[in-house]
Design a protein around this motif. Structure first.
Motif, PDB file in Angstrom:
ATOM      1  N   GLY A 193      -4.836  -6.588   2.292  1.00 51.61           N
ATOM      2  CA  GLY A 193      -3.576  -5.893   2.565  1.00 51.61           C
ATOM      3  C   GLY A 193      -2.740  -5.529   1.284  1.00 51.61           C
ATOM      4  O   GLY A 193      -3.132  -6.341   0.285  1.00 51.61           O
ATOM      5  N   GLY A 194      -1.767  -5.136   1.422  1.00 48.83           N
ATOM      6  CA  GLY A 194      -0.680  -4.846   0.257  1.00 48.83           C
ATOM      7  C   GLY A 194      -0.264  -6.096  -0.492  1.00 48.83           C
ATOM      8  O   GLY A 194      -0.198  -6.260  -1.482  1.00 48.83           O
ATOM      9  N   THR A 195       0.181  -6.921   0.575  1.00 53.03           N
ATOM     10  CA  THR A 195       0.677  -8.209   0.314  1.00 53.03           C
ATOM     11  C   THR A 195      -0.372  -9.085  -0.821  1.00 53.03           C
ATOM     12  O   THR A 195      -0.166  -9.555  -1.724  1.00 53.03           O
ATOM     13  N   ILE A 245      -0.787  -7.617  -4.040  1.00 54.39           N
ATOM     14  CA  ILE A 245       0.510  -8.010  -5.009  1.00 54.39           C
ATOM     15  C   ILE A 245       0.289  -9.228  -5.326  1.00 54.39           C
ATOM     16  O   ILE A 245       0.502  -9.615  -6.593  1.00 54.39           O
ATOM     17  N   HIS A 290       8.912  -4.196  -2.870  1.00 55.99           N
ATOM     18  CA  HIS A 290       8.540  -4.816  -1.704  1.00 55.99           C
ATOM     19  C   HIS A 290       8.725  -6.563  -1.706  1.00 55.99           C
ATOM     20  O   HIS A 290       8.426  -6.909  -2.759  1.00 55.99           O
ATOM     21  N   PRO A 316       5.413   5.465  -3.485  1.00 59.89           N
ATOM     22  CA  PRO A 316       7.042   5.296  -3.621  1.00 59.89           C
ATOM     23  C   PRO A 316       7.303   3.949  -3.120  1.00 59.89           C
ATOM     24  O   PRO A 316       6.471   3.042  -2.578  1.00 59.89           O
ATOM     25  N   TYR A 347       8.909   1.756  -0.204  1.00 54.60           N
ATOM     26  CA  TYR A 347       8.771   1.803   1.314  1.00 54.60           C
ATOM     27  C   TYR A 347      10.222   2.133   1.766  1.00 54.60           C
ATOM     28  O   TYR A 347      10.459   3.103   2.600  1.00 54.60           O
ATOM     29  N   ASP A 371       3.121  -0.172  -7.515  1.00 52.80           N
ATOM     30  CA  ASP A 371       2.690  -0.588  -6.471  1.00 52.80           C
ATOM     31  C   ASP A 371       2.760   0.941  -5.612  1.00 52.80           C
ATOM     32  O   ASP A 371       3.645   1.411  -5.210  1.00 52.80           O
ATOM     33  N   CYS A 400       0.999   0.813  -2.653  1.00 51.52           N
ATOM     34  CA  CYS A 400       0.445   0.371  -1.301  1.00 51.52           C
ATOM     35  C   CYS A 400       0.551   1.625  -0.278  1.00 51.52           C
ATOM     36  O   CYS A 400      -0.314   1.757   0.291  1.00 51.52           O
ATOM     37  N   ILE A 401       1.798   1.915  -0.373  1.00 47.85           N
ATOM     38  CA  ILE A 401       2.124   3.065   1.002  1.00 47.85           C
ATOM     39  C   ILE A 401       1.633   4.587   0.237  1.00 47.85           C
ATOM     40  O   ILE A 401       1.194   5.250   1.157  1.00 47.85           O
ATOM     41  N   ASP A 427      -3.065   0.712  -0.194  1.00 45.18           N
ATOM     42  CA  ASP A 427      -3.375   0.210   0.991  1.00 45.18           C
ATOM     43  C   ASP A 427      -4.270   1.383   1.690  1.00 45.18           C
ATOM     44  O   ASP A 427      -3.784   2.226   2.198  1.00 45.18           O
ATOM     45  N   HIS A 482      -5.392   0.616   4.821  1.00 48.07           N
ATOM     46  CA  HIS A 482      -5.090   0.435   6.107  1.00 48.07           C
ATOM     47  C   HIS A 482      -3.586   1.216   6.364  1.00 48.07           C
ATOM     48  O   HIS A 482      -3.230   1.145   7.621  1.00 48.07           O
ATOM     49  N   LYS A 483      -2.992   1.846   5.443  1.00 50.48           N
ATOM     50  CA  LYS A 483      -1.868   2.879   5.787  1.00 50.48           C
ATOM     51  C   LYS A 483      -2.498   4.231   5.707  1.00 50.48           C
ATOM     52  O   LYS A 483      -3.259   4.595   6.700  1.00 50.48           O
TER      53      LYS A 483
HETATM   54  C1  LIG Z   1       3.105  -1.907   3.111  1.00 49.29           C
HETATM   55  C2  LIG Z   1       3.501  -2.153   1.710  1.00 49.29           C
HETATM   56  C3  LIG Z   1       3.422  -3.244   0.997  1.00 49.29           C
HETATM   57  C4  LIG Z   1       2.541  -4.604   1.671  1.00 49.29           C
HETATM   58  O1  LIG Z   1       1.419  -4.206   2.477  1.00 49.29           O
HETATM   59  P1  LIG Z   1       0.815  -5.202   3.469  1.00 49.29           P
HETATM   60  O2  LIG Z   1      -0.225  -4.506   3.773  1.00 49.29           O
HETATM   61  O3  LIG Z   1       2.015  -4.872   4.615  1.00 49.29           O
HETATM   62  O4  LIG Z   1       0.756  -6.571   3.137  1.00 49.29           O
HETATM   63  C5  LIG Z   1       3.546  -3.576  -0.383  1.00 49.29           C
HETATM   64  N1  LIG Z   1       4.340  -2.467  -0.793  1.00 49.29           N
HETATM   65  C6  LIG Z   1       4.733  -1.321  -0.370  1.00 49.29           C
HETATM   66  C7  LIG Z   1       5.444  -0.157  -1.221  1.00 49.29           C
HETATM   67  C8  LIG Z   1       4.228  -1.225   1.036  1.00 49.29           C
HETATM   68  O5  LIG Z   1       4.547  -0.062   1.712  1.00 49.29           O
END
Ligand SMILES: *Cc1c(COP(=O)(O)O)cnc(C)c1O
Length: 474
Positions: free
Chosen positions: A97-99, A102, A132, A178, A180, A205, A207-208, A239, A241-242
């Motif tokens: 996942g994103g965490t 990172i 984040h 961007p 979150y 980042d 992630c989203i 991510d 999974h998003k």
């Molecule tokens: C969701 C998110 C994360 C963390 O991702 P997880 O999958 O919840 O661990 C990090 N950065 C941003 C911008 C996010 O939206």
């Protein structure tokens, strides 16, 4: 204490019980949530599930045991690298996942700093105030220092101000694409130049935004360059999974080249169990989530992602246009994509959140300033008219409530605001406790006034939340 049942339940009994457990869960299939679950429809969901099940038992711990997983992981990394303007040098890993992505980029920066800079103190990473919390978590776990760069009125960081914070201990700059909370892209290009000038690593980042921005750009929305096409960018997290619609447990961390990624790897060669090498945080790595990520990218396809991105953006614009017609509430700043926040100058925006909750919508509260968060996903297309109608009703109700509250004790207000920041499950827990002390009851968080006596003298907010978390996980 609970016991493992002496005699196993029947499948029927078990699933009856588990389905009953779900009764208060978020209704994501009907688009009632604005976070946590990104639902692309039954067809994609079922294919991704099937892929997960096919590799349910496989373990990617040892890359030579299951070449299938290794190939799928490499392909997912490669497809992502291509999407984000990478080249033949670009490498990466799949994480949970994103965490984790990172955590890995921060650990990499630490090791890179050790090797390339003669640091006299903890390595420092400069992050926007809106970044984040995973960056704070990473610095906390890996013993780096965070240097926080405040954001401007538009919630984007100023590259010049970031440059001013660079010290001889700086190893990494961070930007979001961007962010979150408010959904805005930081000035990636300008920060990239600064990273190059000072010979620093620069993580974006995404992630989203990773599996949304490239498609919006292709659809001619105004999206600033955020990926490896920008000079100075050395790593990107995204991510799957998003907005990639994979099963939970899938993100990619990409690096500019192999030399950089090697700082991420961990090896221990003196173990009696043999030589141990692991690319990311986890040891055992579930095959299911790798297979599901692979299946999502291959089954949805570029055309599918374009279609889903278009749907999300149409819905976003429809909701934003309607919000602009409601005088009491405003959209914070100028978000580029499908995430944004609303605030109000004239009423308590948290009351709007409460009223939306009563109408069956789950919307997260944010702070500084008080605001409500919307992440739009494809499930919202069919319910957005209802969302808008209910939002109008919620604003009218909140207007009345705000008047009633005038003159109430300021301290009570402050504690109430703090409590509203808690995640929903904690919030529900407090409410249950509160109902014992208060005759207000009902769904409104006003019931929490009753908890104030309970909370007084219990230390600071961090301790209070840790205490609740501890109770929740028992
Ligand atoms: C969701 C998110 C994360 C963390 O991702 P997880 O999958 O919840 O661990 C990090 N950065 C941003 C911008 C996010 O939206």
């Amino acid at each position: 204490m609970k016991k493992i049942p002496p005699k196993g339940l029947s499948e029927t009994e078990l699933f009856a019980e588990m389905n009953a457990l779900r009764k208060d869960d978020l209704n994501w299939r009907d688009g009632r949530n604005f976070a946590y679950v990104y639902y692309p429809g039954e067809e994609i969901l079922n294919v991704v599930k099937k892929a997960y099940q096919l590799f349910f038992s496989e373990n990617a711990l040892n890359p030579s045991a299951f070449p299938s997983l290794r190939n799928m992981e490499n392909d997912v990394v490669s497809m992502s690298a291509h999407l984000f303007g990478g080249n033949n040098e670009t490498v990466g890993s799949l994480t949970t996942g994103g965490t984790e992505s990172i955590l890995m980029t921060v650990k990499t920066a630490r090791e890179w700093g050790k090797k390339n800079k003669k640091l006299t103190a903890n390595p420092e990473i400069i992050i926007p105030a809106t970044a984040h919390p995973a960056f704070f978590k990473a610095a906390h776990y890996f013993n780096l220092s965070i240097v926080l760069c405040p954001t401007e009125k538009d919630f984007r960081v100023d590259a010049q101000k970031m440059e001013n914070l660079i010290s001889k201990n700086t190893v990494l700059l961070v930007a979001s694409a961007p962010s979150y909370p408010q959904g805005v892209v930081d000035p990636i290009q300008a920060i990239g130049q600064i990273a190059e000038k000072h010979d620093l690593l620069f993580h974006v980042d995404a992630c989203i935004g990773g599996f949304m921005l490239p498609f919006l750009k292709q659809l001619d929305y105004k999206i600033p360059a955020f990926d490896f096409s920008v000079k100075g960018v050395t790593s990107i997290s995204a991510d799957i999974h998003k907005y990639g619609y994979a099963a939970k447990g899938a993100s990619v961390i990409l690096y500019k080249n192999s030399a950089l990624r090697k700082h991420q790897f961990y090896t221990y060669t003196a173990w009696t169990g043999g030589i141990y090498a692991s690319p990311t945080m986890t040891g055992t790595r579930p095959g299911g989530s790798i297979a599901a990520a692979y299946a999502a990218l291959k089954f949805v396809g570029y055309d599918g992602y374009l279609k889903l991105a278009k749907s999300c953006m149409n819905t976003t614009q429809k909701l934003q246009n309607a919000i602009r017609e409601i005088p009491e509430i405003d959209i914070l700043t100028t978000p580029e994509a499908t995430l944004f926040a609303i605030t109000s100058n004239s009423l308590d925006i948290y009351e709007v959140g409460d009223e939306m909750g009563i109408l069956g919508w789950q919307i997260d509260r944010q702070q500084m300033p008080p605001s409500l968060h919307f992440s739009i996903n494809p499930a919202h297309e069919k319910v957005i008219d209802q969302t808008i109608e209910d939002l109008k009703i919620a604003v009218q109700k909140a207007k009345k409530l705000s008047l009633n509250k005038l003159g109430k004790n300021v301290q009570l207000q402050a504690i109430k605001t703090m409590q509203r920041m808690l995640p929903k499950p904690l919030f529900e827990k407090i409410k249950k406790l509160a109902s014992k002390h208060s005759d207000v009851g009902g769904k409104r968080s006003a019931a929490m006034y009753g908890m104030i006596g309970e909370l007084q003298g219990k230390g600071d907010l961090d301790d209070m939340i840790k205490d609740f978390l501890d109770k929740m996980m028992k």
